[in-house]
Enzyme design. Structure first.
Site: not given
Ligand code: DSN
Length: 420
Positions: A59, A61, A234
């Site tokens: 984690y 954040e 992409k």
């Protein structure tokens, strides 16, 4: 890194047998079909391995040096590495590599500069725009006041004078330049002039052409648009994810809008894989790859034209083109289905001013990033055009379709992916 073991690692590490079988099946599918979906690619085994690493456990954040959790020293280094490589690749002075996707990147930009009810001018979905640029079911369509520009009905290319006229009428706070099915160069400088004339922000969504920009075969939006958003999976050929680039004067509002504005914990395994992708795209060989994508796209497009297919806007400058099937008496939906049954994978697509609904469509979209990664060239583009035409012209003949399916298998087996 021992390349040989990477894919085996990806599969054999899955102890859930049901899942292992499904992953193996999907790998076999990707190896045995012809992937012409313009937004798909084969990412490197290094990227896959990095995504499947222990980075997923952490984690983090917040941002490097300013986290809400302890134990973030290494992830800080990883995120800094991704940021530095991304800035080097796109010649930028600020980027945020945390968006989970292109839509998340767009959402964070909207949150940074817009309030509910503000006006956006974006490309009509039917003419090549994207759902997250104002579709009525998307949050943009629900919370903002959307006006759209279309392509010119004759040339099927963006009519910049018309965009200017519409901008002067609607006076948007934000203009979006970017598309998911537009085969021509987008002139970001012209969009900038228009945005300046009406006092609007300019956001370029380069999700489709990010790899072409990185490879120097499409003009860049960086340094021209206020905000550039992209996906990394992409033409850029990285992990599934998003990013935002802007001038560092916007770093405060963008960072806040990504976290805590619209996301929680960053996906550190994906950010690590983005860093790997940026390194690969910084390699000189990536420029060659980007050029080949466009060469293949132009070649395949011309071969389809020679067979009597109408190409939207008459051709392509990038990695994709749209085929209008109206004169062949088949819808995009029917064509995509029958081609898939022959192992040729692409998608139905609306064409400008399409009279058919988006579930049926008059067209198909064809893209060359994945087949170019496989190493295919002009000779193979001719074979692909022959096979697409043969299937469409013999769509009710099951033995003809089976024949093409075998040809597809034969062709892709000469360009194996993930086999070493
Ligand atoms: N779904 C992507 C595409 O295929 O173009 C855009 O989000």
């Amino acid at each position: 890194m021992d390349k040989k073991n990477l894919i085996n690692h990806t599969i054999s590490n899955v102890v859930d047998e049901e899942m292992q079988t499904l992953i193996k099946k999907e790998l076999d599918r990707q190896r045995s079909q012809l992937i012409l979906i313009a937004s798909e690619n084969f990412t490197s085994q290094e990227v896959i391995k990095t995504m499947g690493s222990v980075m997923t456990n952490k984690y983090a954040e917040g941002y490097p040096g300013d986290r809400y959790y302890e134990g973030c020293a290494i992830v800080d280094e990883i995120e800094e590495l991704a940021i530095n490589r991304c800035n080097k690749l796109f010649n930028s002075n600020y980027c945020n590599v945390q968006p989970h996707s292109g839509v998340q990147a767009n959402t964070a930009v909207f949150l940074s500069i817009l309030n509910c009810g503000d006006k956006i001018l974006s490309m009509n979905l039917r003419d090549g725009g994207h759902l997250s640029h104002g579709h009525k079911q998307n949050l943009t369509g629900r919370y903002f006041d959307i006006s759209t520009y279309s392509v010119d009905p004759e040339t099927e290319v963006i009519d910049y004078e018309n965009v200017r006229k519409l901008a002067k009428i609607s006076k948007p706070k934000l203009i979006i330049a970017g598309a998911s099915s537009y085969s021509r160069i987008i002139d970001y400088k012209k969009f900038r002039e228009i945005a300046d004339e009406v006092g609007a922000f300019l956001m370029a969504d380069i999700a489709h052409v990010a790899g072409l920009i990185a490879g120097g075969v499409h003009p860049t939006s960086v340094g021209i648009a206020d905000f550039t958003t992209a996906t990394t999976h992409k033409t850029l050929r990285g992990p599934r994810g998003g990013l935002i680039i802007s001038d560092k004067k916007y770093s405060g509002i963008i960072n806040k809008s990504v976290f805590p504005g619209s996301q929680g914990g960053p996906l550190m395994h994906v950010i690590a894989a983005k860093a790997v992708c940026f390194k690969e795209a910084l390699d000189p060989s990536f420029k060659e790859y980007a050029k080949k994508i466009v060469d293949n796209s132009k070649a395949l497009c011309n071969f389809m034209k020679e067979k009597g297919y109408r190409i939207v806007s008459g051709g392509t400058d990038n990695h994709l083109f749209l085929v209008d099937l109206t004169n062949k008496g088949i819808t995009g939906y029917e064509a995509a289905e029958v081609l898939a049954s022959a192992g040729i994978i692409l998608n139905k697509n609306v064409i400008p001013y399409d009279q058919l609904n988006p579930n049926i469509t008059s067209g198909i979209r064809i893209g060359t990033p994945a087949v170019t990664t496989q190493g295919m060239g002009i000779e193979e583009m001719q074979k692909i055009a022959d096979m697409i035409d043969y299937v469409i012209m013999h769509r009710n003949n099951t033995s003809a379709i089976a024949e093409v399916k075998n040809k597809v298998k034969d062709l892709v087996s000469q360009f194996p992916v993930y086999s070493n």
